[in-house]
Design a protein around this motif. Structure first.
Motif, PDB file in Angstrom:
ATOM      1  N   GLY A   1       0.895  -1.175  -0.016  1.00 23.58           N
ATOM      2  CA  GLY A   1      -0.012   0.033  -0.015  1.00 23.58           C
ATOM      3  C   GLY A   1       0.898   1.210  -0.065  1.00 23.58           C
ATOM      4  O   GLY A   1       1.915   1.202  -0.108  1.00 23.58           O
ATOM      5  N   HIS A   2       0.368   2.464  -0.076  1.00 24.14           N
ATOM      6  CA  HIS A   2       1.062   3.776   0.179  1.00 24.14           C
ATOM      7  C   HIS A   2       1.904   3.509   1.154  1.00 24.14           C
ATOM      8  O   HIS A   2       1.898   2.962   2.311  1.00 24.14           O
ATOM      9  CB  HIS A   2      -0.094   4.886   0.336  1.00 24.14           C
ATOM     10  CG  HIS A   2      -1.258   4.832  -0.796  1.00 24.14           C
ATOM     11  ND1 HIS A   2      -0.828   4.877  -1.975  1.00 24.14           N
ATOM     12  CD2 HIS A   2      -2.238   4.667  -0.595  1.00 24.14           C
ATOM     13  CE1 HIS A   2      -1.748   5.249  -2.778  1.00 24.14           C
ATOM     14  NE2 HIS A   2      -2.922   5.037  -1.991  1.00 24.14           N
ATOM     15  N   SER A   3       3.040   4.495   1.014  1.00 26.21           N
ATOM     16  CA  SER A   3       4.308   4.440   1.797  1.00 26.21           C
ATOM     17  C   SER A   3       4.839   6.015   1.744  1.00 26.21           C
ATOM     18  O   SER A   3       6.027   6.014   1.530  1.00 26.21           O
ATOM     19  CB  SER A   3       4.814   3.309   1.517  1.00 26.21           C
ATOM     20  OG  SER A   3       6.038   2.857   2.275  1.00 26.21           O
ATOM     21  N   PRO A   4       4.050   6.774   2.392  1.00 26.40           N
ATOM     22  CA  PRO A   4       4.719   8.214   2.491  1.00 26.40           C
ATOM     23  C   PRO A   4       5.689   8.198   3.631  1.00 26.40           C
ATOM     24  O   PRO A   4       5.316   7.653   4.659  1.00 26.40           O
ATOM     25  CB  PRO A   4       3.660   9.149   2.650  1.00 26.40           C
ATOM     26  CG  PRO A   4       2.411   8.403   3.253  1.00 26.40           C
ATOM     27  CD  PRO A   4       2.687   6.769   2.819  1.00 26.40           C
ATOM     28  N   ALA A   5       6.614   9.156   3.543  1.00 27.85           N
ATOM     29  CA  ALA A   5       7.548   9.759   4.717  1.00 27.85           C
ATOM     30  C   ALA A   5       7.985   8.524   5.590  1.00 27.85           C
ATOM     31  O   ALA A   5       8.689   7.506   5.245  1.00 27.85           O
ATOM     32  CB  ALA A   5       6.860  10.543   5.243  1.00 27.85           C
ATOM     33  N   GLY A   6       7.580   8.533   6.826  1.00 31.35           N
ATOM     34  CA  GLY A   6       8.103   7.441   7.817  1.00 31.35           C
ATOM     35  C   GLY A   6       7.606   6.065   7.270  1.00 31.35           C
ATOM     36  O   GLY A   6       8.668   5.154   7.619  1.00 31.35           O
ATOM     37  N   GLY A   7       6.689   6.026   6.373  1.00 32.06           N
ATOM     38  CA  GLY A   7       6.448   4.419   6.002  1.00 32.06           C
ATOM     39  C   GLY A   7       7.518   4.244   5.003  1.00 32.06           C
ATOM     40  O   GLY A   7       7.920   3.130   4.852  1.00 32.06           O
ATOM     41  N   CYS A   8       8.064   5.125   4.221  1.00 33.20           N
ATOM     42  CA  CYS A   8       9.053   5.041   3.317  1.00 33.20           C
ATOM     43  C   CYS A   8      10.338   4.872   3.979  1.00 33.20           C
ATOM     44  O   CYS A   8      11.006   3.879   3.415  1.00 33.20           O
ATOM     45  CB  CYS A   8       9.154   6.191   2.235  1.00 33.20           C
ATOM     46  SG  CYS A   8      10.492   6.244   1.043  1.00 33.20           S
ATOM     47  N   LEU A   9      10.420   5.387   5.228  1.00 34.70           N
ATOM     48  CA  LEU A   9      11.723   4.992   5.849  1.00 34.70           C
ATOM     49  C   LEU A   9      11.766   3.696   6.265  1.00 34.70           C
ATOM     50  O   LEU A   9      12.603   3.040   6.175  1.00 34.70           O
ATOM     51  CB  LEU A   9      11.443   6.026   7.037  1.00 34.70           C
ATOM     52  CG  LEU A   9      12.805   5.918   7.986  1.00 34.70           C
ATOM     53  CD1 LEU A   9      14.118   6.172   7.630  1.00 34.70           C
ATOM     54  CD2 LEU A   9      12.635   6.424   9.637  1.00 34.70           C
ATOM     55  N   LEU A  10      10.565   3.141   6.767  1.00 35.67           N
ATOM     56  CA  LEU A  10      10.737   1.883   7.160  1.00 35.67           C
ATOM     57  C   LEU A  10      10.941   0.783   5.992  1.00 35.67           C
ATOM     58  O   LEU A  10      11.654  -0.029   6.194  1.00 35.67           O
ATOM     59  CB  LEU A  10       9.291   1.194   7.588  1.00 35.67           C
ATOM     60  CG  LEU A  10       8.855   1.973   8.957  1.00 35.67           C
ATOM     61  CD1 LEU A  10       7.517   1.419   9.320  1.00 35.67           C
ATOM     62  CD2 LEU A  10       9.545   1.617   9.895  1.00 35.67           C
ATOM     63  N   ALA A  11      10.240   1.144   4.867  1.00 32.34           N
ATOM     64  CA  ALA A  11      10.739   0.301   3.810  1.00 32.34           C
ATOM     65  C   ALA A  11      12.056   0.398   3.378  1.00 32.34           C
ATOM     66  O   ALA A  11      12.767  -0.656   2.854  1.00 32.34           O
ATOM     67  CB  ALA A  11       9.694   0.746   2.462  1.00 32.34           C
ATOM     68  N   MET A  12      12.703   1.320   3.316  1.00 31.25           N
ATOM     69  CA  MET A  12      14.009   1.640   2.826  1.00 31.25           C
ATOM     70  C   MET A  12      14.939   1.204   3.814  1.00 31.25           C
ATOM     71  O   MET A  12      16.025   0.920   3.540  1.00 31.25           O
ATOM     72  CB  MET A  12      14.641   3.331   2.791  1.00 31.25           C
ATOM     73  CG  MET A  12      13.731   3.971   1.682  1.00 31.25           C
ATOM     74  SD  MET A  12      14.193   5.713   1.376  1.00 31.25           S
ATOM     75  CE  MET A  12      13.846   6.524   2.848  1.00 31.25           C
ATOM     76  N   SER A  13      14.753   0.765   5.078  1.00 28.97           N
ATOM     77  CA  SER A  13      15.152   0.444   6.161  1.00 28.97           C
ATOM     78  C   SER A  13      15.554  -1.239   5.830  1.00 28.97           C
ATOM     79  O   SER A  13      16.636  -1.870   6.566  1.00 28.97           O
ATOM     80  CB  SER A  13      15.108   0.569   7.352  1.00 28.97           C
ATOM     81  OG  SER A  13      14.566   1.811   7.520  1.00 28.97           O
ATOM     82  N   CYS A  14      14.736  -1.806   5.360  1.00 29.26           N
ATOM     83  CA  CYS A  14      14.833  -3.305   4.861  1.00 29.26           C
ATOM     84  C   CYS A  14      15.798  -3.400   3.870  1.00 29.26           C
ATOM     85  O   CYS A  14      16.160  -2.348   3.248  1.00 29.26           O
ATOM     86  CB  CYS A  14      13.422  -3.824   4.505  1.00 29.26           C
ATOM     87  SG  CYS A  14      12.218  -3.890   5.828  1.00 29.26           S
ATOM     88  N   GLU A  15      16.229  -4.739   3.415  1.00 28.90           N
ATOM     89  CA  GLU A  15      17.274  -4.895   2.388  1.00 28.90           C
ATOM     90  C   GLU A  15      16.651  -4.809   0.954  1.00 28.90           C
ATOM     91  O   GLU A  15      17.673  -4.584   0.068  1.00 28.90           O
ATOM     92  CB  GLU A  15      18.114  -5.989   2.685  1.00 28.90           C
ATOM     93  CG  GLU A  15      18.923  -6.078   3.757  1.00 28.90           C
ATOM     94  CD  GLU A  15      19.422  -7.498   4.161  1.00 28.90           C
ATOM     95  OE1 GLU A  15      19.977  -8.284   3.203  1.00 28.90           O
ATOM     96  OE2 GLU A  15      19.361  -7.798   5.746  1.00 28.90           O
TER      97      GLU A  15
END
Ligand SMILES: CC/C=C\CCC/C=C/C(=O)SCCNC(=O)CCNC(=O)[C@H](O)C(C)(C)COP(=O)(O)OP(=O)(O)OC[C@H]1O[C@@H](n2cnc3c(N)ncnc32)[C@H](O)[C@@H]1OP(=O)(O)O
Length: 277
Positions: A126-140
């Motif tokens: 689903g959508h992944s703005p701001a802090g949501g994008c940070l979580l996704a970017m923190s995975c490999e």
């Protein structure tokens, strides 16, 4: 497969199985054969990251590390949203103590997620703005369903993405693309995100998303784990150390910003706009 209902009080594996949770912010499923964990954010409607959700995530990450988890998939129970980012209500007219406690828990959670020795994959359903994008970017590895939006949109809200958010993006899409995206606070469609490398794969639907996530972990779990994790943390250590050694300065930056009248005005307008939608 069995489901462990994650709650704010964690105990031994067996006590968790029997626990009747009142706060069910993170659903943790562990495959008994492979050990692969699925960490599903479950704060309806949009998984906004408030203190309680961040704490539940942090506790889950500590547990997974202690139990030598071989691999983890981060996803969401929401149909529309992976995570709407930081909970705007945590930043709107907080007390100093509340704001400090919130930011410190965000730091704790990010440090744990960014530095896991085991492989992590974001199944972005689903959508992944701001802090949501940070979580996704923190995975490999990032896999996303089509027709959703992802990005660090802070500038558009009149706030600034902290340095470590920016560093995560730069590490993935490179200096030039990150500079452009961050200055504009740009949100990317899933398809655009794939093109610039912000996500690694697109999936056709949730089933395909989870299959691809498992495929990624299978591949990683075939590698010698110690060597794998040393290389991973080696790549991430500069970004991690910057925050770990500057946590107090980062909290001060947040407090200085959040109490600015202009920032409070922007947050108020944005919250109103979301509520009127
Ligand atoms: C001072 C600062 C210094 C440093 C800054 C730090 C960096 C900040 C990082 C952040 O993460 S800030 C948060 C940024 N997030 C967003 O911009 C996303 C906002 N939300 C949306 O765009 C949409 O909600 C959506 C995620 C695309 C989902 O859309 P959908 O149509 O499915 O849901 P809807 O918009 O109707 O929302 C439902 C419900 O949830 C409330 N909501 C949404 N996002 C947030 C949020 N981030 N925090 C708190 N609440 C949020 C929204 O108001 C609705 O509430 P309602 O049901 O009561 O009307």
């Amino acid at each position: 497969m069995f489901v462990l209902r994650q709650c704010l009080t964690l105990g031994t594996k067996s006590s968790i199985r029997n626990f009747s949770a009142t706060t069910n912010l993170v659903n943790l499923t562990i495959n008994e054969d492979t050990g692969v964990a699925i960490m599903e954010l479950n704060k309806p409607p949009v998984n906004s990251l408030n203190y309680e959700l961040l704490e539940a995530m942090h506790r889950t990450l500590v547990k997974l590390e202690n139990e030598k988890c071989p691999g983890m998939i981060l996803t969401s129970s929401s149909r529309s949203t992976f995570s709407a980012g930081l909970d705007l209500l945590e930043m709107y007219k907080p007390t100093v103590d509340k704001a400090r406690r919130f930011w410190s828990m965000l730091q704790n959670t990010w440090i744990k997620l960014y530095s896991t020795p085991y492989p992590t994959v974001a199944a972005i359903n689903g959508h992944s703005p701001a802090g949501g994008c940070l979580l996704a970017m923190s995975c490999e590895h990032r896999i996303m369903v089509p027709d959703k939006m992802i990005g660090l949109n802070e500038t558009q809200l009149g706030i600034v993405a902290p340095q470590w958010f920016q560093d995560c993006m730069r590490n993935i899409i490179g200096e030039r693309q990150a500079e452009k995206a961050l200055i504009a606070g740009r949100m990317f469609t899933s398809e655009e995100a794939l093109k610039i490398g912000l996500v690694d794969e697109l999936a056709t639907d949730k089933e395909d998303l989870m299959q691809k996530a498992h495929d990624f972990l299978d591949e990683q779990m075939g590698l010698p784990p110690l060597a794998r994790s040393v290389v991973k943390v080696g790549f991430r250590k500069d970004t991690l150390s910057k925050l770990i050694n500057g946590r107090e300065a980062d909290i001060k930056m947040f407090l200085d910003n959040v109490f600015q009248p202009k920032v409070q005005e922007s947050l108020e307008n944005y919250i109103q706009m979301l509520k009127k939608k």
